[in-house]
Scaffold this motif. Structure first.
Motif, PDB file in Angstrom:
ATOM      1  N   PHE A 153       0.839  -1.080   0.052  1.00 51.14           N
ATOM      2  CA  PHE A 153       0.154  -0.033   0.217  1.00 51.14           C
ATOM      3  C   PHE A 153       0.721   1.173  -0.033  1.00 51.14           C
ATOM      4  N   PRO A 154       1.425   1.502  -1.179  1.00 49.94           N
ATOM      5  CA  PRO A 154       2.385   2.644  -1.249  1.00 49.94           C
ATOM      6  C   PRO A 154       1.871   4.076  -0.595  1.00 49.94           C
ATOM      7  N   PRO A 155       2.706   4.647   0.148  1.00 47.71           N
ATOM      8  CA  PRO A 155       2.279   6.214   0.663  1.00 47.71           C
ATOM      9  C   PRO A 155       2.197   7.259  -0.403  1.00 47.71           C
ATOM     10  N   GLY A 156       1.275   8.162  -0.460  1.00 44.54           N
ATOM     11  CA  GLY A 156       1.107   9.200  -1.383  1.00 44.54           C
ATOM     12  C   GLY A 156       1.986  10.472  -0.973  1.00 44.54           C
ATOM     13  N   SER A 157       2.382  10.334   0.298  1.00 40.06           N
ATOM     14  CA  SER A 157       3.033  11.460   0.855  1.00 40.06           C
ATOM     15  C   SER A 157       4.024  10.954   1.948  1.00 40.06           C
ATOM     16  N   ALA A 158       4.936  12.172   2.354  1.00 42.47           N
ATOM     17  CA  ALA A 158       5.756  11.938   3.424  1.00 42.47           C
ATOM     18  C   ALA A 158       5.050  11.606   4.791  1.00 42.47           C
ATOM     19  N   GLU A 159       4.132  12.228   5.011  1.00 41.28           N
ATOM     20  CA  GLU A 159       3.379  11.893   6.280  1.00 41.28           C
ATOM     21  C   GLU A 159       2.646  10.418   6.060  1.00 41.28           C
ATOM     22  N   GLU A 160       2.107  10.058   4.881  1.00 41.52           N
ATOM     23  CA  GLU A 160       1.419   8.700   4.799  1.00 41.52           C
ATOM     24  C   GLU A 160       2.811   7.663   5.013  1.00 41.52           C
ATOM     25  N   HIS A 161       3.785   8.144   4.802  1.00 40.15           N
ATOM     26  CA  HIS A 161       4.863   7.148   4.787  1.00 40.15           C
ATOM     27  C   HIS A 161       5.328   6.787   6.061  1.00 40.15           C
ATOM     28  N   TYR A 162       5.370   8.001   6.890  1.00 39.04           N
ATOM     29  CA  TYR A 162       5.664   7.658   8.628  1.00 39.04           C
ATOM     30  C   TYR A 162       4.546   7.055   9.298  1.00 39.04           C
ATOM     31  N   ILE A 163       3.271   7.376   8.811  1.00 33.07           N
ATOM     32  CA  ILE A 163       2.230   6.709   9.434  1.00 33.07           C
ATOM     33  C   ILE A 163       2.080   5.128   9.020  1.00 33.07           C
ATOM     34  N   ASN A 164       2.586   4.799   7.807  1.00 31.19           N
ATOM     35  CA  ASN A 164       2.723   3.406   7.383  1.00 31.19           C
ATOM     36  C   ASN A 164       3.836   2.717   8.256  1.00 31.19           C
ATOM     37  N   SER A 165       5.059   3.617   8.256  1.00 31.73           N
ATOM     38  CA  SER A 165       6.120   2.825   9.161  1.00 31.73           C
ATOM     39  C   SER A 165       5.723   2.595  10.403  1.00 31.73           C
ATOM     40  N   ALA A 166       4.665   3.240  11.068  1.00 30.11           N
ATOM     41  CA  ALA A 166       4.161   2.679  12.425  1.00 30.11           C
ATOM     42  C   ALA A 166       3.202   1.755  12.376  1.00 30.11           C
ATOM     43  N   LYS A 167       2.539   1.831  11.277  1.00 32.79           N
ATOM     44  CA  LYS A 167       1.672   0.552  11.347  1.00 32.79           C
ATOM     45  C   LYS A 167       2.575  -0.574  10.830  1.00 32.79           C
ATOM     46  N   GLU A 168       3.695  -0.527  10.287  1.00 34.33           N
ATOM     47  CA  GLU A 168       4.411  -1.620   9.806  1.00 34.33           C
ATOM     48  C   GLU A 168       5.013  -2.091  11.134  1.00 34.33           C
ATOM     49  N   ALA A 169       5.471  -1.234  11.944  1.00 34.37           N
ATOM     50  CA  ALA A 169       5.955  -1.952  13.380  1.00 34.37           C
ATOM     51  C   ALA A 169       4.629  -2.794  14.109  1.00 34.37           C
ATOM     52  N   VAL A 170       3.744  -2.200  13.919  1.00 32.95           N
ATOM     53  CA  VAL A 170       2.634  -2.897  15.030  1.00 32.95           C
ATOM     54  C   VAL A 170       2.380  -4.247  14.106  1.00 32.95           C
ATOM     55  N   PHE A 171       2.311  -4.161  12.844  1.00 34.79           N
ATOM     56  CA  PHE A 171       1.902  -5.390  11.976  1.00 34.79           C
ATOM     57  C   PHE A 171       2.956  -6.509  12.174  1.00 34.79           C
ATOM     58  N   THR A 172       4.199  -6.075  11.994  1.00 31.71           N
ATOM     59  CA  THR A 172       5.472  -6.916  12.274  1.00 31.71           C
ATOM     60  C   THR A 172       5.587  -7.574  13.845  1.00 31.71           C
ATOM     61  N   ARG A 173       5.412  -6.883  14.537  1.00 29.75           N
ATOM     62  CA  ARG A 173       5.297  -7.424  16.059  1.00 29.75           C
ATOM     63  C   ARG A 173       3.996  -8.204  16.177  1.00 29.75           C
ATOM     64  N   LEU A 174       2.892  -7.991  15.816  1.00 36.98           N
ATOM     65  CA  LEU A 174       1.523  -8.774  15.660  1.00 36.98           C
ATOM     66  C   LEU A 174       2.128 -10.237  15.173  1.00 36.98           C
ATOM     67  N   THR A 175       2.379 -10.161  13.602  1.00 38.33           N
ATOM     68  CA  THR A 175       2.783 -10.982  13.032  1.00 38.33           C
ATOM     69  C   THR A 175       3.859 -12.166  13.824  1.00 38.33           C
ATOM     70  N   THR A 176       4.857 -11.516  14.165  1.00 37.00           N
ATOM     71  CA  THR A 176       5.879 -12.340  14.821  1.00 37.00           C
ATOM     72  C   THR A 176       5.408 -13.112  15.986  1.00 37.00           C
ATOM     73  N   ASP A 177       4.711 -12.225  17.093  1.00 32.78           N
ATOM     74  CA  ASP A 177       4.038 -12.873  18.176  1.00 32.78           C
ATOM     75  C   ASP A 177       3.144 -13.901  17.603  1.00 32.78           C
ATOM     76  N   TRP A 178       2.269 -13.657  16.972  1.00 32.63           N
ATOM     77  CA  TRP A 178       1.254 -14.820  16.379  1.00 32.63           C
ATOM     78  C   TRP A 178       2.058 -16.120  16.026  1.00 32.63           C
ATOM     79  N   PHE A 179       3.181 -16.036  15.316  1.00 32.05           N
ATOM     80  CA  PHE A 179       3.956 -17.162  14.864  1.00 32.05           C
ATOM     81  C   PHE A 179       4.700 -17.558  16.048  1.00 32.05           C
ATOM     82  N   GLU A 180       5.357 -17.181  16.899  1.00 27.31           N
ATOM     83  CA  GLU A 180       6.040 -17.433  17.757  1.00 27.31           C
ATOM     84  C   GLU A 180       5.086 -18.114  18.991  1.00 27.31           C
TER      85      GLU A 180
END
Length: 178
Positions: free
Chosen positions: A129-156
């Motif tokens: 889901f490519p960001p359209g602006s710098a602000e969206e990029h940083y919001i996506n980065s925060a979402k990415e951290a949450v998503f990665t942690r959630l996925t890792t926890d679920w897997f582990e």
């Protein structure tokens, strides 16, 4: 009789194929070794010996053993984002397919987690889901951290919740981060 250009093209193609086979052998060798011992304790010599390639061939293709994992993960990451392309407008379905894919490829995911390489450097959400602006990029980065942690926890935790349940959780959680 082949022209000089045709001979060079054949040689180039055989070098490309040779490098592909070498990379595949190195990846398989590393995965086999990781099944027996910690990633940090595996040496380049062990990898090349098991793969049946020289150290020169190793360094022609990779800078480090971490690069082998990154290459394999990037390939899986690319396949995953391509397969999820059709769900770009339906994020909940996208999450469900993502978690199903993780579950179906649990051996590869475990190797990536053990080597501390997971979900690629660019981030799967920013790629899907490519960001359209710098602000969206940083919001996506925060979402990415949450998503990665959630996925890792679920897997582990043994992937006890269904991919559908995880899709629901992700959908609600990520929407709340808007």
């Amino acid at each position: 009789m082949k022209t000089e250009l045709e001979r060079k093209e054949i040689l180039r193609l055989s070098n490309v194929e040779s490098n592909r086979i070498t990379k595949e052998c190195l990846q398989i060798a590393l995965m086999k070794l990781m099944a027996k011992k910690d990633f940090d304790k595996i040496t380049i010599t062990e990898i090349t010996t098991l793969a049946g390639v020289s150290r020169t061939a190793f360094y022609r293709n990779y800078e480090s053993k971490e690069a082998i994992i990154e290459d394999a993960c990037q390939s899986t990451f690319n396949k995953l984002t391509e397969s999820l392309e059709k769900y770009r407008d339906d994020r909940k379905s996208w999450y469900i397919v993502f978690f199903k894919t993780i579950k179906e490829n649990k051996e590869s995911v475990k190797i990536a987690l053990d080597a501390h390489v997971f979900l690629g450097h660019k981030g799967i959400l920013n790629t899907a889901f490519p960001p359209g602006s710098a602000e969206e990029h940083y919001i996506n980065s925060a979402k990415e951290a949450v998503f990665t942690r959630l996925t890792t926890d679920w897997f582990e935790d043994g992937m006890k919740e269904s991919p559908e349940k995880m899709g629901e959780i992700c959908d609600r959680l990520i929407k709340s981060l808007k």
